[in-house]
Scaffold this active site. Structure first.
Site, PDB file in Angstrom:
ATOM      1  N   GLU A  59       0.815  -1.226   0.000  1.00 55.69           N
ATOM      2  CA  GLU A  59       0.000   0.000   0.000  1.00 55.69           C
ATOM      3  C   GLU A  59       0.852   1.280   0.000  1.00 55.69           C
ATOM      4  O   GLU A  59       0.310   2.388  -0.129  1.00 55.69           O
ATOM      5  CB  GLU A  59      -0.921   0.025   1.232  1.00 55.69           C
ATOM      6  CG  GLU A  59      -2.124  -0.898   1.146  1.00 55.69           C
ATOM      7  CD  GLU A  59      -1.785  -2.380   1.246  1.00 55.69           C
ATOM      8  OE1 GLU A  59      -0.934  -2.738   2.080  1.00 55.69           O
ATOM      9  OE2 GLU A  59      -2.359  -3.173   0.482  1.00 55.69           O
ATOM     10  N   ILE A  83       9.932  -9.603   4.664  1.00 57.98           N
ATOM     11  CA  ILE A  83      10.766 -10.738   5.112  1.00 57.98           C
ATOM     12  C   ILE A  83      10.288 -12.003   4.408  1.00 57.98           C
ATOM     13  O   ILE A  83       9.085 -12.309   4.415  1.00 57.98           O
ATOM     14  CB  ILE A  83      10.700 -10.897   6.643  1.00 57.98           C
ATOM     15  CG1 ILE A  83      11.161  -9.589   7.315  1.00 57.98           C
ATOM     16  CG2 ILE A  83      11.569 -12.070   7.093  1.00 57.98           C
ATOM     17  CD1 ILE A  83      10.974  -9.553   8.811  1.00 57.98           C
ATOM     18  N   THR A  87       6.465 -19.006   0.941  1.00 56.95           N
ATOM     19  CA  THR A  87       5.700 -18.923  -0.314  1.00 56.95           C
ATOM     20  C   THR A  87       6.279 -17.786  -1.173  1.00 56.95           C
ATOM     21  O   THR A  87       7.087 -16.988  -0.689  1.00 56.95           O
ATOM     22  CB  THR A  87       4.215 -18.596  -0.013  1.00 56.95           C
ATOM     23  OG1 THR A  87       4.154 -17.239   0.473  1.00 56.95           O
ATOM     24  CG2 THR A  87       3.629 -19.544   1.022  1.00 56.95           C
ATOM     25  N   HIS A  89       4.942 -15.140  -1.944  1.00 54.88           N
ATOM     26  CA  HIS A  89       4.282 -13.871  -1.612  1.00 54.88           C
ATOM     27  C   HIS A  89       5.292 -12.722  -1.483  1.00 54.88           C
ATOM     28  O   HIS A  89       5.070 -11.628  -2.011  1.00 54.88           O
ATOM     29  CB  HIS A  89       3.512 -14.049  -0.301  1.00 54.88           C
ATOM     30  CG  HIS A  89       2.532 -12.963  -0.019  1.00 54.88           C
ATOM     31  ND1 HIS A  89       1.380 -12.787  -0.751  1.00 54.88           N
ATOM     32  CD2 HIS A  89       2.535 -11.980   0.902  1.00 54.88           C
ATOM     33  CE1 HIS A  89       0.731 -11.750  -0.283  1.00 54.88           C
ATOM     34  NE2 HIS A  89       1.400 -11.235   0.716  1.00 54.88           N
ATOM     35  N   ARG A 128      19.495  -4.394   9.363  1.00 54.05           N
ATOM     36  CA  ARG A 128      19.210  -3.199   8.556  1.00 54.05           C
ATOM     37  C   ARG A 128      18.277  -2.210   9.240  1.00 54.05           C
ATOM     38  O   ARG A 128      17.936  -1.183   8.673  1.00 54.05           O
ATOM     39  CB  ARG A 128      18.617  -3.634   7.210  1.00 54.05           C
ATOM     40  CG  ARG A 128      19.656  -4.278   6.325  1.00 54.05           C
ATOM     41  CD  ARG A 128      19.081  -5.204   5.262  1.00 54.05           C
ATOM     42  NE  ARG A 128      20.153  -5.790   4.459  1.00 54.05           N
ATOM     43  CZ  ARG A 128      20.989  -6.735   4.869  1.00 54.05           C
ATOM     44  NH1 ARG A 128      20.903  -7.227   6.093  1.00 54.05           N
ATOM     45  NH2 ARG A 128      21.942  -7.197   4.079  1.00 54.05           N
TER      46      ARG A 128
HETATM   47  N1  INI Z   1       3.810  -6.626   3.729  1.00 54.68           N
HETATM   48  C1  INI Z   1       4.974  -6.181   4.209  1.00 54.68           C
HETATM   49  O1  INI Z   1       5.135  -4.960   4.375  1.00 54.68           O
HETATM   50  N2  INI Z   1       5.978  -7.048   4.493  1.00 54.68           N
HETATM   51  C2  INI Z   1       5.855  -8.383   4.305  1.00 54.68           C
HETATM   52  O2  INI Z   1       6.823  -9.142   4.611  1.00 54.68           O
HETATM   53  C3  INI Z   1       4.631  -8.878   3.802  1.00 54.68           C
HETATM   54  N3  INI Z   1       4.468 -10.304   3.573  1.00 54.68           N
HETATM   55  O3  INI Z   1       5.469 -11.030   3.547  1.00 54.68           O
HETATM   56  O4  INI Z   1       3.352 -10.771   3.420  1.00 54.68           O
HETATM   57  C4  INI Z   1       3.602  -7.956   3.515  1.00 54.68           C
HETATM   58  N4  INI Z   1       2.401  -8.376   3.050  1.00 54.68           N
HETATM   59  C5  INI Z   1       1.211  -7.554   3.068  1.00 54.68           C
HETATM   60  C6  INI Z   1       1.075  -6.705   1.830  1.00 54.68           C
HETATM   61  O5  INI Z   1       2.042  -5.684   1.812  1.00 54.68           O
HETATM   62  C7  INI Z   1      -0.313  -6.049   1.734  1.00 54.68           C
HETATM   63  O6  INI Z   1      -0.529  -5.213   2.846  1.00 54.68           O
HETATM   64  C8  INI Z   1      -1.461  -7.053   1.662  1.00 54.68           C
HETATM   65  O7  INI Z   1      -1.254  -8.025   0.654  1.00 54.68           O
HETATM   66  C9  INI Z   1      -2.823  -6.317   1.370  1.00 54.68           C
HETATM   67  O8  INI Z   1      -2.768  -5.610   0.121  1.00 54.68           O
END
Ligand code: INI
Length: 157
Positions: A59, A83, A87, A89, A128
């Site tokens: 977002e 991180i 998966t 993702h 970091r």
């Molecule tokens: N968002 C992060 O900021 N860091 C992450 O590690 C992460 N993982 O790994 O899932 C993550 N997922 C949420 C994503 O940014 C969205 O907020 C969500 O998919 C809704 O749009």
């Protein structure tokens, strides 16, 4: 004679916006504090700084774009932390955030800075966010200050 443009780290009187992701707040809280520390130590007053928190890094580009289009800010600094899990993702979100911030940046007349930590392990995220690899939020704020000044210098010719 060669003319060289370089930015200094002085943004007194400049208004700066920061966007932080609440996801992995254990780290992004530190990145946000690092960015604020850099701004304050270079003369930016608290009442010149606005922050916004978004749910996750995905977002961030939308909120950054919103800040940009108000026309009120000299720069927008984005901080987030991704991180790696089990998966794909992580890669998908990381790719979209990176492209999104790059797109907002190139469409803007102001610096939009990428302070996103992408870590394969928790240790890398710790390193970091204020330990042995520094604080990427602090670094992002320094980049913003340098780019504000550099852009002004180029514009003025
Ligand atoms: N968002 C992060 O900021 N860091 C992450 O590690 C992460 N993982 O790994 O899932 C993550 N997922 C949420 C994503 O940014 C969205 O907020 C969500 O998919 C809704 O749009």
């Amino acid at each position: 004679m060669v003319r060289t443009f370089e930015g200094k780290f002085d943004a007194r009187g400049k208004r700066i916006a920061l966007v932080g992701s609440r996801f992995n707040h254990f780290f992004t809280g530190e990145l946000m504090e690092g960015a604020l520390d850099a701004l304050r130590r270079h003369g930016v007053a608290d009442d010149q700084i606005d922050t916004a928190w978004v749910p996750g890094s995905f977002e961030i580009p939308m909120a950054a774009k919103r800040f940009v289009r108000t026309g009120r800010y000299a720069a927008v600094i984005c901080v987030g932390c991704l991180i790696q899990g089990d998966t794909p993702h992580f890669q998908l979100v990381a790719g979209e955030v990176t492209k999104g911030i790059a797109q907002v940046s190139l469409e803007s007349e102001i610096p939009v800075v990428y302070g996103i930590v992408t870590a394969e392990t928790l240790d890398q995220a710790v390193e970091r966010s204020g330990t042995k690899a520094g604080n990427k939020g602090f670094d992002a704020a320094m980049t913003a200050l340098e780019m504000i000044d550099l852009c002004a210098a180029i514009d003025e010719g």
